[in-house]
Structures are given as C-alpha cells and as structure tokens.
Design a protein around this motif. Structure first.
Motif, PDB file in Angstrom:
ATOM      1  N   VAL A   6       0.823  -1.195   0.000  1.00 43.27           N
ATOM      2  CA  VAL A   6       0.000   0.000   0.000  1.00 43.27           C
ATOM      3  C   VAL A   6       0.861   1.250   0.000  1.00 43.27           C
ATOM      4  O   VAL A   6       0.525   2.255  -0.602  1.00 43.27           O
ATOM      5  N   ALA A   7       2.009   1.183   0.671  1.00 39.13           N
ATOM      6  CA  ALA A   7       2.851   2.374   0.831  1.00 39.13           C
ATOM      7  C   ALA A   7       3.280   2.962  -0.511  1.00 39.13           C
ATOM      8  O   ALA A   7       3.417   4.173  -0.640  1.00 39.13           O
ATOM      9  N   PHE A   8       3.474   2.103  -1.520  1.00 37.99           N
ATOM     10  CA  PHE A   8       3.942   2.589  -2.804  1.00 37.99           C
ATOM     11  C   PHE A   8       2.817   2.752  -3.820  1.00 37.99           C
ATOM     12  O   PHE A   8       3.062   3.034  -4.976  1.00 37.99           O
ATOM     13  N   ALA A   9       1.575   2.554  -3.392  1.00 42.21           N
ATOM     14  CA  ALA A   9       0.431   2.735  -4.279  1.00 42.21           C
ATOM     15  C   ALA A   9      -0.249   4.051  -3.924  1.00 42.21           C
ATOM     16  O   ALA A   9      -0.570   4.304  -2.769  1.00 42.21           O
ATOM     17  N   VAL A  10      -0.453   4.903  -4.910  1.00 38.68           N
ATOM     18  CA  VAL A  10      -1.069   6.200  -4.691  1.00 38.68           C
ATOM     19  C   VAL A  10      -2.556   6.108  -5.018  1.00 38.68           C
ATOM     20  O   VAL A  10      -2.930   5.635  -6.102  1.00 38.68           O
ATOM     21  N   LEU A  11      -3.393   6.556  -4.101  1.00 41.27           N
ATOM     22  CA  LEU A  11      -4.830   6.525  -4.323  1.00 41.27           C
ATOM     23  C   LEU A  11      -5.221   7.573  -5.361  1.00 41.27           C
ATOM     24  O   LEU A  11      -4.872   8.744  -5.237  1.00 41.27           O
ATOM     25  N   SER A  12      -5.942   7.144  -6.380  1.00 39.47           N
ATOM     26  CA  SER A  12      -6.368   8.047  -7.444  1.00 39.47           C
ATOM     27  C   SER A  12      -7.893   8.144  -7.490  1.00 39.47           C
ATOM     28  O   SER A  12      -8.598   7.363  -6.848  1.00 39.47           O
ATOM     29  N   SER A  13      -8.390   9.105  -8.269  1.00 39.30           N
ATOM     30  CA  SER A  13      -9.824   9.294  -8.538  1.00 39.30           C
ATOM     31  C   SER A  13     -10.648   9.651  -7.302  1.00 39.30           C
ATOM     32  O   SER A  13     -11.857   9.394  -7.269  1.00 39.30           O
ATOM     33  N   LEU A  14     -10.006  10.230  -6.296  1.00 36.22           N
ATOM     34  CA  LEU A  14     -10.744  10.660  -5.115  1.00 36.22           C
ATOM     35  C   LEU A  14     -11.264  12.073  -5.359  1.00 36.22           C
ATOM     36  O   LEU A  14     -10.603  13.064  -5.062  1.00 36.22           O
ATOM     37  N   SER A  15     -12.453  12.157  -5.936  1.00 28.08           N
ATOM     38  CA  SER A  15     -13.031  13.453  -6.275  1.00 28.08           C
ATOM     39  C   SER A  15     -13.434  14.213  -5.006  1.00 28.08           C
ATOM     40  O   SER A  15     -13.502  13.624  -3.929  1.00 28.08           O
ATOM     41  N   PRO A  16     -13.684  15.508  -5.109  1.00 29.43           N
ATOM     42  CA  PRO A  16     -14.035  16.310  -3.933  1.00 29.43           C
ATOM     43  C   PRO A  16     -15.247  15.752  -3.192  1.00 29.43           C
ATOM     44  O   PRO A  16     -16.244  15.364  -3.802  1.00 29.43           O
ATOM     45  N   ARG A  17     -15.134  15.702  -1.891  1.00 35.54           N
ATOM     46  CA  ARG A  17     -16.208  15.215  -1.035  1.00 35.54           C
ATOM     47  C   ARG A  17     -16.929  16.398  -0.388  1.00 35.54           C
ATOM     48  O   ARG A  17     -16.338  17.460  -0.189  1.00 35.54           O
ATOM     49  N   PRO A  18     -18.204  16.224  -0.016  1.00 35.44           N
ATOM     50  CA  PRO A  18     -18.954  17.333   0.595  1.00 35.44           C
ATOM     51  C   PRO A  18     -18.383  17.715   1.960  1.00 35.44           C
ATOM     52  O   PRO A  18     -17.752  16.902   2.646  1.00 35.44           O
ATOM     53  N   GLU A  60      -7.708   2.842  -6.511  1.00 38.53           N
ATOM     54  CA  GLU A  60      -8.559   3.830  -7.165  1.00 38.53           C
ATOM     55  C   GLU A  60      -9.893   3.920  -6.441  1.00 38.53           C
ATOM     56  O   GLU A  60     -10.537   2.903  -6.176  1.00 38.53           O
ATOM     57  N   SER A  61     -10.303   5.137  -6.106  1.00 33.83           N
ATOM     58  CA  SER A  61     -11.593   5.318  -5.464  1.00 33.83           C
ATOM     59  C   SER A  61     -12.713   5.008  -6.448  1.00 33.83           C
ATOM     60  O   SER A  61     -12.699   5.458  -7.590  1.00 33.83           O
ATOM     61  N   GLU A  62     -13.684   4.207  -5.997  1.00 38.65           N
ATOM     62  CA  GLU A  62     -14.868   3.917  -6.804  1.00 38.65           C
ATOM     63  C   GLU A  62     -16.028   4.813  -6.397  1.00 38.65           C
ATOM     64  O   GLU A  62     -17.158   4.604  -6.840  1.00 38.65           O
ATOM     65  N   GLY A  63     -15.754   5.804  -5.553  1.00 34.57           N
ATOM     66  CA  GLY A  63     -16.805   6.689  -5.083  1.00 34.57           C
ATOM     67  C   GLY A  63     -17.275   6.303  -3.689  1.00 34.57           C
ATOM     68  O   GLY A  63     -16.736   5.392  -3.060  1.00 34.57           O
ATOM     69  N   PHE A  64     -18.267   6.999  -3.199  1.00 37.38           N
ATOM     70  CA  PHE A  64     -18.763   6.724  -1.854  1.00 37.38           C
ATOM     71  C   PHE A  64     -20.284   6.655  -1.864  1.00 37.38           C
ATOM     72  O   PHE A  64     -20.940   7.163  -2.773  1.00 37.38           O
ATOM     73  N   GLU A  65     -20.813   5.987  -0.859  1.00 32.89           N
ATOM     74  CA  GLU A  65     -22.259   5.932  -0.689  1.00 32.89           C
ATOM     75  C   GLU A  65     -22.606   6.484   0.687  1.00 32.89           C
ATOM     76  O   GLU A  65     -21.980   6.136   1.691  1.00 32.89           O
ATOM     77  N   HIS A 116     -15.503   3.365  -1.191  1.00 34.24           N
ATOM     78  CA  HIS A 116     -15.115   2.102  -1.820  1.00 34.24           C
ATOM     79  C   HIS A 116     -13.837   2.317  -2.627  1.00 34.24           C
ATOM     80  O   HIS A 116     -13.759   3.235  -3.450  1.00 34.24           O
ATOM     81  N   ILE A 117     -12.853   1.467  -2.408  1.00 40.43           N
ATOM     82  CA  ILE A 117     -11.556   1.612  -3.062  1.00 40.43           C
ATOM     83  C   ILE A 117     -11.208   0.317  -3.790  1.00 40.43           C
ATOM     84  O   ILE A 117     -11.201  -0.762  -3.188  1.00 40.43           O
ATOM     85  N   ARG A 118     -10.948   0.439  -5.073  1.00 42.28           N
ATOM     86  CA  ARG A 118     -10.583  -0.718  -5.895  1.00 42.28           C
ATOM     87  C   ARG A 118      -9.071  -0.875  -5.890  1.00 42.28           C
ATOM     88  O   ARG A 118      -8.330   0.043  -6.207  1.00 42.28           O
TER      89      ARG A 118
END
Length: 240
Positions: A6-18, A60-65, A116-118
């Motif tokens: 995980v340390a070398f994996a960068v989380l992507s696609s985390l769009s702005p949250r409210p 990669e973020s798959e979004g949130f619910e 949710h994170i893929r």
C-alpha cells in the motif's frame, strides 16, 4: 508485514467530497484521513493475503455511498461498532444462528459514508471499504476500516456478523490443536454468492484466516415477512 504494497500505491480518482464529510479543513483533511487508514498494517495484511506476492498495485476510489440509516438496533457511528478482545474471542462460543431485531435509525447528522476503493494488481482486483464520519467541532474527519470485499450488510449488521463468523472459526480451531499461534481469525474478503430472492433471503461467503490457515463461512440472511427481524445463520464450508 512488509508494509510495502500500500505504501507505494497512490490513491487516485478521489473526487471532492462534501463538507459534511471532510469537516472545516475540506478535501485535504479527508484525503489525509483516508491515506492514514490505508497505511495501517491491517490493510496490508488483507491485501497480502488476497494477492500474495505482488509488487505492482494500484488503488482507485470507486466513489462513496452515503449512510442514511443502519437498519440494525444501533446507529452506524464509529464508536458504537461492537468489539471483542483477542482473549474474549478465543474463549467465546459460536452464536449462529441468531435473530436480530431491525430498526430504521437515521444517522444523526447525515455525515456518514462508505468509501469504496478498488485495488488492482497481478491480474486480480480487490475492494477495500472505509467508513468515514465527521463529528463537529473536530477539525479532521474520522475514517475506519470496514470488512473488505462486497457485502449487502450495513455497518452495524456487518459487525454483528463478523463476531459470529470469528466465533464459528474459533470453534473449529479448538478441534485443530496442530495449529498453534496467538493470531485471532481475520476476515479478509466477502462476496455475495446469492442475491436476495423473492423472500429477501441472500447468501454471502466470508473468508478468514489465521496462522496461514484459511477458512470460508457461508452466511445466510433471512428477513422476516414483516421486515422487523433478520435471521442470520452460518456454517463453515471449507478449511485449507
């Protein structure tokens, strides 16, 4: 634990949250809280168990619910998730089957969500689930790890089921004195194997392991006709 996957994996696609999720510091605070949780050994343990030796990973973020209710007897606040000490779990007896009284309880302020994170690597995909909540007047949101994989359970019901699954595995463990270690069984993946039928009943398989021994428990969820209770039953279907 290597701590490298995980340390070398960068989380992507985390769009702005409210703002209701991030708190007054906004998106940077939310991203920091999520990345801090992803850096925990507990995440590495689950990923390493699922992927084995894999040095190229992507997150990669798959979004949130949004979580608007928990449909169990208590609210989905992070400090109310049931926990047991390692020693208590080792000594406890299986609780399957059990019947849970359901109650539609609104989240106190609408600021609870599941991110949710893929995770992808070496030809496999995996799903991490993080429950996030902002509680005023704190500056930072709170982010806690949920069970990995795909489950139809809500946060509170998931915690109840996790305790049952672990207790079921511990019952089997007492019959296997050849496996000796202090590790408490860990749920590392869940999948829906039978979606809700006409009665609402569905089935999931929960994978656990301890001391390099793996187990799969099939869990059956059966709602009552009036929707007020949920019967939860499970059985160990494989050990390896």
């Amino acid at each position: 634990m290597s701590g490298l996957l995980v340390a070398f994996a960068v989380l992507s696609s985390l769009s702005p949250r409210p703002l209701s999720l991030t708190g007054p510091l906004g998106q940077p605070a939310y991203e920091a809280a999520v990345n801090s949780e992803l850096a925990l050994d507990g995440i590495d343990v689950r990923i390493e168990r699922y992927f084995g030796v894999c040095k190229t990973m992507s997150l990669e973020s798959e979004g949130f619910e949004a979580v608007t209710d928990d449909r169990t007897a208590y609210l989905p606040t992070l400090d109310q998730i049931l926990t047991q000490s390692s020693e208590a779990r080792k000594a406890s007896a299986p609780r399957f089957p059990e019947t849970i009284t359901l109650a539609t309880a609104a989240a106190p302020d609408g600021s609870v969500a599941i991110e949710h994170i893929r995770v992808a690597g070496c030809g496999k995909t995996y799903r991490l689930n993080l429950m996030s909540k902002y509680v005023a007047p704190a500056l930072m949101p709170i982010v806690n790890m949920m069970e990995a994989g795909h489950s139809l359970t809500t946060p509170g019901l998931q915690a109840r089921t996790e305790a049952d699954v672990v207790n079921q595995v511990q019952e089997d463990r007492r019959k296997r004195p050849d496996i000796k270690c202090a590790m408490v069984p860990l749920v590392y993946d869940i999948r829906v194997v039978s979606p809700p039928d006409s009665t609402g009943q569905w089935r999931e398989q929960w994978d656990t392991y301890y001391c390099q021994a793996s187990q799969t428990t099939e869990v059956i969820f059966t709602p009552s006709a009036d929707g007020k209770t949920l019967a939860v039953d499970g059985k160990l279907i494989s050990t390896r």
